[in-house]
Motif scaffolding. Structure first.
Motif, PDB file in Angstrom:
ATOM      1  N   VAL A 618      11.074  -2.301   0.124  1.00 25.11           N
ATOM      2  CA  VAL A 618       9.619  -2.595  -0.599  1.00 25.11           C
ATOM      3  C   VAL A 618       9.828  -3.073  -2.165  1.00 25.11           C
ATOM      4  O   VAL A 618      10.416  -2.002  -2.939  1.00 25.11           O
ATOM      5  CB  VAL A 618       8.328  -2.287  -0.010  1.00 25.11           C
ATOM      6  N   GLN A 619       9.965  -4.280  -2.410  1.00 29.31           N
ATOM      7  CA  GLN A 619       9.782  -4.252  -4.040  1.00 29.31           C
ATOM      8  C   GLN A 619       8.572  -5.057  -4.592  1.00 29.31           C
ATOM      9  O   GLN A 619       7.922  -6.166  -3.935  1.00 29.31           O
ATOM     10  CB  GLN A 619      11.411  -4.972  -3.943  1.00 29.31           C
ATOM     11  N   LEU A 620       7.868  -3.503  -4.728  1.00 34.97           N
ATOM     12  CA  LEU A 620       6.728  -4.461  -6.070  1.00 34.97           C
ATOM     13  C   LEU A 620       6.669  -5.046  -7.289  1.00 34.97           C
ATOM     14  O   LEU A 620       6.791  -3.688  -7.572  1.00 34.97           O
ATOM     15  CB  LEU A 620       5.232  -3.966  -5.059  1.00 34.97           C
ATOM     16  N   PRO A 621       6.641  -6.575  -7.579  1.00 39.83           N
ATOM     17  CA  PRO A 621       6.283  -6.670  -9.167  1.00 39.83           C
ATOM     18  C   PRO A 621       5.320  -5.654  -9.698  1.00 39.83           C
ATOM     19  O   PRO A 621       4.352  -5.914  -9.693  1.00 39.83           O
ATOM     20  CB  PRO A 621       6.386  -7.871  -8.852  1.00 39.83           C
ATOM     21  N   LEU A 622       5.517  -4.769 -11.005  1.00 43.85           N
ATOM     22  CA  LEU A 622       4.554  -4.073 -11.904  1.00 43.85           C
ATOM     23  C   LEU A 622       4.428  -4.678 -13.160  1.00 43.85           C
ATOM     24  O   LEU A 622       3.718  -4.957 -13.152  1.00 43.85           O
ATOM     25  CB  LEU A 622       4.686  -3.393 -11.880  1.00 43.85           C
ATOM     26  N   SER A 623       5.277  -5.252 -13.515  1.00 45.69           N
ATOM     27  CA  SER A 623       5.106  -6.838 -14.870  1.00 45.69           C
ATOM     28  C   SER A 623       6.267  -7.488 -15.028  1.00 45.69           C
ATOM     29  O   SER A 623       7.583  -6.954 -13.149  1.00 45.69           O
ATOM     30  CB  SER A 623       5.258  -5.990 -16.258  1.00 45.69           C
ATOM     31  N   ARG A 624       6.514  -8.255 -15.203  1.00 48.93           N
ATOM     32  CA  ARG A 624       7.983  -8.918 -15.561  1.00 48.93           C
ATOM     33  C   ARG A 624       9.180  -8.766 -15.002  1.00 48.93           C
ATOM     34  O   ARG A 624      10.422  -9.139 -14.291  1.00 48.93           O
ATOM     35  CB  ARG A 624       8.284  -9.955 -17.135  1.00 48.93           C
ATOM     36  N   ASP A 625       9.112  -7.907 -15.691  1.00 54.17           N
ATOM     37  CA  ASP A 625      10.588  -7.144 -15.520  1.00 54.17           C
ATOM     38  C   ASP A 625      10.424  -5.909 -15.222  1.00 54.17           C
ATOM     39  O   ASP A 625      12.189  -4.724 -15.099  1.00 54.17           O
ATOM     40  CB  ASP A 625      11.550  -6.474 -17.673  1.00 54.17           C
ATOM     41  N   LEU A 626       9.611  -4.659 -14.577  1.00 54.27           N
ATOM     42  CA  LEU A 626       9.379  -4.129 -13.902  1.00 54.27           C
ATOM     43  C   LEU A 626       9.136  -3.738 -12.035  1.00 54.27           C
ATOM     44  O   LEU A 626       8.261  -4.516 -11.860  1.00 54.27           O
ATOM     45  CB  LEU A 626       9.024  -2.436 -14.168  1.00 54.27           C
ATOM     46  N   SER A 627       9.382  -3.317 -11.633  1.00 55.89           N
ATOM     47  CA  SER A 627       8.946  -3.385 -10.290  1.00 55.89           C
ATOM     48  C   SER A 627       8.919  -1.692  -9.356  1.00 55.89           C
ATOM     49  O   SER A 627       9.665  -0.997  -9.823  1.00 55.89           O
ATOM     50  CB  SER A 627      10.569  -4.364  -9.050  1.00 55.89           C
ATOM     51  N   PHE A 628       7.445  -1.689  -8.603  1.00 58.84           N
ATOM     52  CA  PHE A 628       7.841  -0.590  -7.875  1.00 58.84           C
ATOM     53  C   PHE A 628       8.920  -0.688  -6.393  1.00 58.84           C
ATOM     54  O   PHE A 628       8.594  -1.863  -5.812  1.00 58.84           O
ATOM     55  CB  PHE A 628       6.832   0.000  -7.320  1.00 58.84           C
ATOM     56  N   VAL A 629       9.772   0.173  -6.160  1.00 60.76           N
ATOM     57  CA  VAL A 629      10.623   0.129  -5.145  1.00 60.76           C
ATOM     58  C   VAL A 629      10.543   1.430  -3.831  1.00 60.76           C
ATOM     59  O   VAL A 629      10.245   2.533  -4.706  1.00 60.76           O
ATOM     60  CB  VAL A 629      12.118  -0.092  -5.289  1.00 60.76           C
ATOM     61  N   MET A 630      10.486   0.986  -2.516  1.00 62.20           N
ATOM     62  CA  MET A 630      10.356   1.813  -1.750  1.00 62.20           C
ATOM     63  C   MET A 630      11.273   1.176  -0.338  1.00 62.20           C
ATOM     64  O   MET A 630      11.428   0.121  -0.333  1.00 62.20           O
ATOM     65  CB  MET A 630       8.949   1.867  -1.216  1.00 62.20           C
ATOM     66  N   ARG A 631      12.235   2.262   0.190  1.00 61.03           N
ATOM     67  CA  ARG A 631      13.157   2.172   1.097  1.00 61.03           C
ATOM     68  C   ARG A 631      12.987   3.114   2.278  1.00 61.03           C
ATOM     69  O   ARG A 631      12.441   4.648   1.814  1.00 61.03           O
ATOM     70  CB  ARG A 631      14.916   2.128   0.546  1.00 61.03           C
ATOM     71  N   GLY A 632      13.705   3.305   3.077  1.00 60.07           N
ATOM     72  CA  GLY A 632      13.456   3.862   4.312  1.00 60.07           C
ATOM     73  C   GLY A 632      14.783   3.420   5.538  1.00 60.07           C
ATOM     74  O   GLY A 632      15.307   2.086   5.730  1.00 60.07           O
ATOM     75  N   GLU A 633      15.779   4.788   5.567  1.00 61.26           N
ATOM     76  CA  GLU A 633      16.670   5.029   6.373  1.00 61.26           C
ATOM     77  C   GLU A 633      16.355   4.898   7.332  1.00 61.26           C
ATOM     78  O   GLU A 633      15.808   6.196   7.938  1.00 61.26           O
ATOM     79  CB  GLU A 633      17.809   5.681   5.476  1.00 61.26           C
ATOM     80  N   ASN A 634      16.152   5.130   8.774  1.00 62.47           N
ATOM     81  CA  ASN A 634      15.991   5.263  10.050  1.00 62.47           C
ATOM     82  C   ASN A 634      15.147   6.057  10.452  1.00 62.47           C
ATOM     83  O   ASN A 634      14.624   6.807  10.379  1.00 62.47           O
ATOM     84  CB  ASN A 634      17.023   6.374  10.021  1.00 62.47           C
ATOM     85  N   LEU A 635      13.835   4.799  10.178  1.00 61.92           N
ATOM     86  CA  LEU A 635      12.727   4.675  10.220  1.00 61.92           C
ATOM     87  C   LEU A 635      12.076   5.701  11.204  1.00 61.92           C
ATOM     88  O   LEU A 635      10.908   6.518  10.917  1.00 61.92           O
ATOM     89  CB  LEU A 635      11.808   3.753  10.299  1.00 61.92           C
ATOM     90  N   THR A 636      12.366   5.174  12.791  1.00 59.67           N
ATOM     91  CA  THR A 636      12.420   5.947  13.916  1.00 59.67           C
ATOM     92  C   THR A 636      13.125   7.182  14.224  1.00 59.67           C
ATOM     93  O   THR A 636      13.163   8.512  15.617  1.00 59.67           O
ATOM     94  CB  THR A 636      12.808   5.192  15.131  1.00 59.67           C
ATOM     95  N   ASP A 637      13.884   7.613  13.532  1.00 54.29           N
ATOM     96  CA  ASP A 637      14.605   9.226  13.320  1.00 54.29           C
ATOM     97  C   ASP A 637      15.534   8.857  14.742  1.00 54.29           C
ATOM     98  O   ASP A 637      15.745  10.044  15.455  1.00 54.29           O
ATOM     99  CB  ASP A 637      14.015  10.169  12.981  1.00 54.29           C
ATOM    100  N   GLU A 638      15.860   7.933  14.785  1.00 52.22           N
ATOM    101  CA  GLU A 638      17.331   8.099  16.053  1.00 52.22           C
ATOM    102  C   GLU A 638      18.095   8.977  16.038  1.00 52.22           C
ATOM    103  O   GLU A 638      18.314   9.268  14.601  1.00 52.22           O
ATOM    104  CB  GLU A 638      17.790   6.464  16.109  1.00 52.22           C
ATOM    105  N   GLU A 639      18.765   9.429  16.955  1.00 53.25           N
ATOM    106  CA  GLU A 639      20.022  10.487  16.414  1.00 53.25           C
ATOM    107  C   GLU A 639      20.981   9.468  16.752  1.00 53.25           C
ATOM    108  O   GLU A 639      21.355   9.120  17.473  1.00 53.25           O
ATOM    109  CB  GLU A 639      19.464  11.430  17.337  1.00 53.25           C
TER     110      GLU A 639
END
Length: 665
Positions: A618-639
């Motif tokens: 997820v990348q959400l723009p805060l201004s023209r040059d700045l964004s807030f980013v969230m990332r998720g790996e293996n969200l279901t927590d598989e083995e």
């Protein structure tokens, strides 16, 4: 020329002077890329990943982005934060079976494989520095074709326009690990320059399942950084000079306290690209690499092997020229050279007394000189391509020496020098049937030399020792494929390809007993399968998917593994990403990936179960040059089981959440 109006002679006025013609402004286009791909490239199974796909993965790793191409794999399922660097060979089409790269990986035209081991330093290849990646599955000739047994992965650096004058990011995850990157770019006369850096560090996670942990069990700690400088400048209106330097260092701990490894390198390259009537591409590069590794006993939990130094050097280059042969014909003529030299220094230590048992030194030199020709001809709706390559290879200066703690020689072997010629070919046809439908077929052969690692270095994944083999022969590939592309509009693309690839004299880790394996040439690996790709782009919404089924068999008449799947090769691999754009820079994406079951060894005795994972970005723009980013790996927590040796298991990345800010484009 400006016309001069007539004047009345009677007026006897002086005729005005003619104005000077306007001076045309000289325009020099500097791209920082190589020569354009040939028109027949689509005849082969080629897939492109654009920048958006590269920089918006859940992990932020280049190997994760490459995994969206079904058929791409490393030897193990773990990425470059929680695997041994020497296990990070890249291959395609289930032609694996050991940790060496069977695919040719190029960065701006330079082969990136480690000169000694053949692994790819993925931690030093930052996705944010790249513009795109072009993956060609299936063997091929052309430049450095002796390494393209399973295919070619071309990584291309981003230019000034794509990068912007500055940028970077800072991310933190739920385990307190950090990922930091930054770059500065600007014009240099009529060219441009870029300096970039990246630093990844963290305490990692326990790769050992909780039930198998002991006091000596350690998290997969990692600390890696890289700095790259790149400059592009015009030499004339049609010729540009490209220079790149890369320095990196990568340190990891795996399974036990003290089981530390390091991988470091210093690379430099110069490239001269001519885009005039006689197009050409001249490249020269040098690489200095090193590797260290400490093996810890899984029963005594003390160091039993100190691979303290493995220096290696790679150098080479190529020259390719494309004479003017008409608008419907592209002729490529060229020569390339690659030399790999290295040796190991390691100390074997008693697990019970801590005393030195042996000190070992081994190494050698491999070289390959190739001459290639390829011609592409467009005949209306039909495009034909054919290429041939001949290689002069040498395997020489091989040795292995073992001494006891007092320096007394226990074993001193030198191996005979070898040399020979090998030819390879490829050809294909592409027919435009209209309505967005294109039919294609291709056939090819290929070549790969054994690496210095395979020839001279034994290794231990305790308690199993895998012996080297200085007598290994070259691997040879024979393959055919046929399929179609269907793209009725710019928003829709779909492709299917069926292939049959055979690797003769394939190098595999062959089981000799419960605790011993040896690298050996087996009769071959036979891989038959189908690959399909789909892309839908409807403005704000985009879908990318890739799936592959491969029926792969290891062949060795009379052997217990004859007919088994090569180790570490699943039958089914696939993935899909659904994304939604938000403004110019915002994006939300979810990626599902599936890896079918596979086996640890050639005897199919230890199973790695199938696994399906979910990642998000997820990348959400805060201004023209700045964004807030969230990332998720293996969200279901598989083995994710990455190693299984007699029930001793390693695991891959658990659920991981990243968040932070991104500056620039």
């Amino acid at each position: 020329m400006t016309a001069i109006c007539a004047v009345d002679a009677a007026a006897q006025e002086e005729e005005p002077a003619e104005a000077d013609p306007p001076v045309e402004e000289r325009v020099i286009l500097v791209t920082g890329t190589g020569l354009p791909p040939s028109p027949a490239s689509p005849a082969y199974d080629t897939l492109e990943l654009d920048r958006e796909q590269l920089v918006s993965t859940g992990s932020g790793r280049i190997e994760d982005a490459l995994s969206s191409v079904a058929g791409f794999q490393q030897f193990r399922r773990s990425d470059s934060r929680s695997s041994n660097p020497s296990a990070q060979g890249a291959t395609l089409r289930s032609l694996g079976g050991n940790a060496t790269s069977r695919a040719l990986v190029l960065l701006d035209g330079v082969p990136m494989a480690d000169p000694f081991f053949g692994f790819i330093p993925f931690s030093a290849i930052a996705p944010e520095r790249l513009s795109n990646v072009v993956v060609t599955r299936g063997g091929g000739s052309g430049p450095f074709g002796a390494g393209a047994l399973a295919g070619t992965i071309e990584l291309n650096s981003a230019d000034l326009e794509m990068l912007g004058s500055y940028g970077g990011h800072l991310y933190l995850n739920d385990r307190g690990e950090t990922e930091t990157a930054a770059h500065l770019a600007g014009s240099l006369g009529e060219g441009f320059g870029v300096v970039s850096g990246r630093w990844d560090r963290g305490n990692g996670f326990f790769t050992t399942p909780e039930a198998q942990r002991v006091d000596a069990s350690a998290r997969a700690e990692y600390d890696s950084w890289s700095v790259q400088a790149r400059g592009v400048a015009p030499v004339s209106d049609t010729i540009e000079l490209q220079a790149r330097g890369l320095v990196y260092d990568d340190r990891r701990t795996l399974r036990f306290e003290g089981a530390d490894s390091s991988s470091s390198g210093q690379d430099a390259s110069l490239r001269l690209v001519g885009r005039g009537e006689w197009q050409f591409d001249a490249l020269a590069y040098v690489q200095a690499r090193n590797f260290t590794n400490i093996v810890v006993s899984s029963s005594q939990f003390v160091a039993v092997l100190d691979q303290r130094n493995t220096p290696s050097t790679g150098l080479g280059g190529k020259f390719e020229i494309r004479p003017p042969t008409g608008a419907n014909n592209v002729l490529r003529l060229g020569i390339d050279y690659r030399r790999s030299e290295g040796e190991l220094y390691e100390t074997a230590i008693s697990a019970f007394t801590g005393a030195v048992n042996e000190r070992r030194n081994a190494g050698g030199t491999n070289s390959d000189l190739g001459i290639f020709i390829e011609d592409d001809l467009v005949l209306g709706q039909l495009t034909l391509t054919a290429g041939a390559r001949i290689d002069r290879y040498t395997i020489r200066d091989g040795f292995y020496t073992a001494r006891n703690a007092a320096g007394v020689v226990l074993l001193d072997e030198t191996y005979p020098n070898r040399a020979g010629w090998a030819d390879s070919f490829r050809g294909g046809a592409l027919f435009d049937a209209g309505g967005g439908l294109k039919l294609r077929t291709a056939a090819y052969t290929g070549l790969r030399l054994p690496t210095l690692n395979e020839l001279y270095r034994p290794f231990v994944v305790f308690p199993v020792t895998t012996n080297a083999n200085a007598a290994l022969a070259n691997e040879r590939l024979e393959g055919i494929e046929a399929g179609f592309d269907f793209s009725p509009s710019d928003a829709v693309s779909f492709s299917v390809i069926a292939f049959d690839n055979r690797v003769k004299e394939a190098i595999a880790n062959v089981t000799l007993d419960a605790v011993t394996r040896e690298r050996q040439n087996i009769d071959g690996i036979h891989a038959r399968g189908v690959e399909a790709n789909a892309g839908l782009d409807f403005g704000l919404i985009r879908f990318d998917g890739s799936i592959a089924y491969t029926d792969a068999e290891a062949k060795q008449a009379g052997a217990s593994f004859d007919g088994n799947r090569p180790s570490q090769t699943p039958a089914w691999v696939g993935g899909a990403t659904l994304s939604y754009r938000i403004g110019d820079t915002g994006r939300v994406a979810a990626t599902v990936r599936h890896i079918g079951k596979q086996f640890e060894d050639d005897l199919e005795s230890d199973l790695l179960p199938a696994v399906t994972t979910l990642d998000a970005y997820v990348q959400l723009p805060l201004s023209r040059d700045l964004s807030f980013v969230m990332r998720g790996e293996n969200l279901t927590d598989e083995e994710i089981v990455t190693r299984n040796q007699g029930g001793s298991i390693d695991l891959g990345t658990p659920r991981t959440i990243w968040f932070g800010v991104k500056l620039g484009r």
